[in-house]
Design a protein around this motif. Structure first.
Motif, short mmCIF file in Angstrom:
data_model
loop_
_atom_site.label_atom_id
_atom_site.label_comp_id
_atom_site.label_asym_id
_atom_site.label_seq_id
_atom_site.Cartn_x
_atom_site.Cartn_y
_atom_site.Cartn_z
N ASP A 34 0.83 -1.20 0.00
CA ASP A 34 0.00 0.00 0.00
C ASP A 34 0.87 1.26 0.00
OD1 ASP A 34 -2.37 1.67 0.40
OD2 ASP A 34 -1.60 1.94 2.44
N PHE A 35 0.84 2.00 -1.07
CA PHE A 35 1.55 3.28 -1.08
C PHE A 35 0.85 4.28 -2.00
CE2 PHE A 35 3.67 0.87 -4.44
CZ PHE A 35 3.91 1.79 -5.45
N LEU A 36 1.23 5.55 -1.80
CA LEU A 36 0.65 6.65 -2.57
C LEU A 36 1.72 7.24 -3.48
CD1 LEU A 36 -1.61 8.88 -3.04
CD2 LEU A 36 -0.49 10.15 -1.18
N ILE A 37 1.42 7.31 -4.76
CA ILE A 37 2.31 8.01 -5.69
C ILE A 37 1.97 9.49 -5.67
CG2 ILE A 37 2.70 8.43 -8.17
CD1 ILE A 37 2.78 5.44 -8.59
N VAL A 38 3.00 10.32 -5.49
CA VAL A 38 2.84 11.76 -5.70
C VAL A 38 3.66 12.12 -6.93
CG1 VAL A 38 3.26 14.08 -4.81
CG2 VAL A 38 2.35 12.32 -3.29
N SER A 39 2.95 12.34 -8.01
CA SER A 39 3.57 12.64 -9.30
C SER A 39 3.75 14.14 -9.42
CB SER A 39 2.64 12.11 -10.40
OG SER A 39 3.04 12.57 -11.68
N LEU A 40 4.96 14.57 -9.72
CA LEU A 40 5.25 16.00 -9.82
C LEU A 40 5.03 16.49 -11.24
CD1 LEU A 40 8.41 16.34 -7.52
CD2 LEU A 40 5.98 16.33 -6.90
N LEU A 41 4.02 17.32 -11.39
CA LEU A 41 3.67 17.84 -12.71
C LEU A 41 4.51 19.08 -13.01
CD1 LEU A 41 -0.21 17.51 -12.44
CD2 LEU A 41 1.38 16.04 -13.69
N ARG A 42 4.68 19.47 -14.30
CA ARG A 42 4.01 18.75 -15.36
C ARG A 42 4.88 17.66 -15.97
NH1 ARG A 42 2.34 24.14 -18.60
NH2 ARG A 42 3.81 25.06 -17.17
N GLY A 43 6.20 17.77 -15.71
CA GLY A 43 7.17 16.96 -16.45
C GLY A 43 7.02 15.45 -16.33
N SER A 44 6.40 14.97 -15.26
CA SER A 44 6.38 13.52 -15.06
C SER A 44 5.07 12.86 -15.47
CB SER A 44 6.70 13.17 -13.61
OG SER A 44 5.62 13.51 -12.78
N PHE A 45 4.21 13.58 -16.20
CA PHE A 45 2.89 12.99 -16.50
C PHE A 45 2.99 11.73 -17.36
CE2 PHE A 45 1.61 13.83 -20.93
CZ PHE A 45 2.56 14.77 -21.34
N MET A 46 3.89 11.73 -18.34
CA MET A 46 3.98 10.57 -19.24
C MET A 46 4.67 9.41 -18.54
SD MET A 46 5.15 10.69 -23.26
CE MET A 46 4.13 12.05 -23.81
#
Ligand code: IMP
Ligand code: MG
Length: 178
Positions: A34-46
């Motif tokens: 169980d973990f939460l991804i925190v994606s840093l936009l905008r560069g990491s969307f793909m």
């Protein structure tokens, strides 16, 4: 349509896919279920979109949230200051968080995001970086999972931009702006 110059390729779409698939395996082996991804936009969307599908393929089902941070203005030079645009909606208290980001350069963005999530009570913060430029690091920041180490070039494509252009490229290439 804006005309775009031809971009020399650093990593092809196939090379990226192979590496992202391997990274999902590395993450699956090291993180709890169980973990939460925190994606840093905008560069990491793909990168995030591909990574979560590769995680699914190896039986990992993270939750996903997004945060917009910026350390760059419109061009290719870091301003040195990190600012939050859009914040995450989820509570990170007691959670294992995986920050997913596009590229580690001075380390300021990652340092800021990491410290912020720890301050908010995350139990553990791990980091998955698509790219790192090892020669440019200025503050203590280290990724747990790295896609590719690259030379000191300004790269675009696969989510990474120059003045918000080139994000749509399915490969990673470089610009001669230095
Ligand atoms: P840092 O805070 O200096 O580590 O910079 C990280 C951020 O700067 C990344 O998330 C990117 O948004 C941007 N960045 C750094 N190098 C490049 C590059 O070569 N191409 C595109 N964006 C870059
Ligand atoms: Mg970024």
């Amino acid at each position: 349509m804006t005309e775009k110059r031809s971009i020399p390729v650093l990593f092809t779409a196939a090379e990226i896919k192979e590496r992202v698939e391997a990274m999902a395996g590395e993450i699956a082996a090291k993180l709890p279920a169980d973990f939460l991804i925190v994606s840093l936009l905008r560069g990491s969307f793909m990168f995030t979109a591909d990574l979560v599908r590769e995680l699914y393929a190896v039986g990992v089902h993270p939750q996903i949230d997004f945060m917009t941070l910026s350390s760059y203005g419109a061009g290719a030079q870091s301003s040195g200051n990190v600012a939050i645009g859009r914040d995450i909606a989820d509570d990170v208290t007691g959670r294992t968080v995986l920050i997913v980001d596009d590229i580690l350069e001075t380390g300021r963005t990652l340092r800021y995001a990491h410290d912020l999530l720890i301050e908010r009570g995350a139990a553990d913060v791990k980091i998955a970086m698509l790219l790192e430029k090892p020669n440019k690091l200025e503050v203590a920041a280290k990724a747990d999972f790295v896609g590719f180490s690259i030379p000191d070039k300004f790269v675009v494509g696969y989510g990474l931009d120059y003045a918000n252009h080139y994000r749509e490229l399915p490969f990673i290439g470089y610009l001669d702006v230095h």
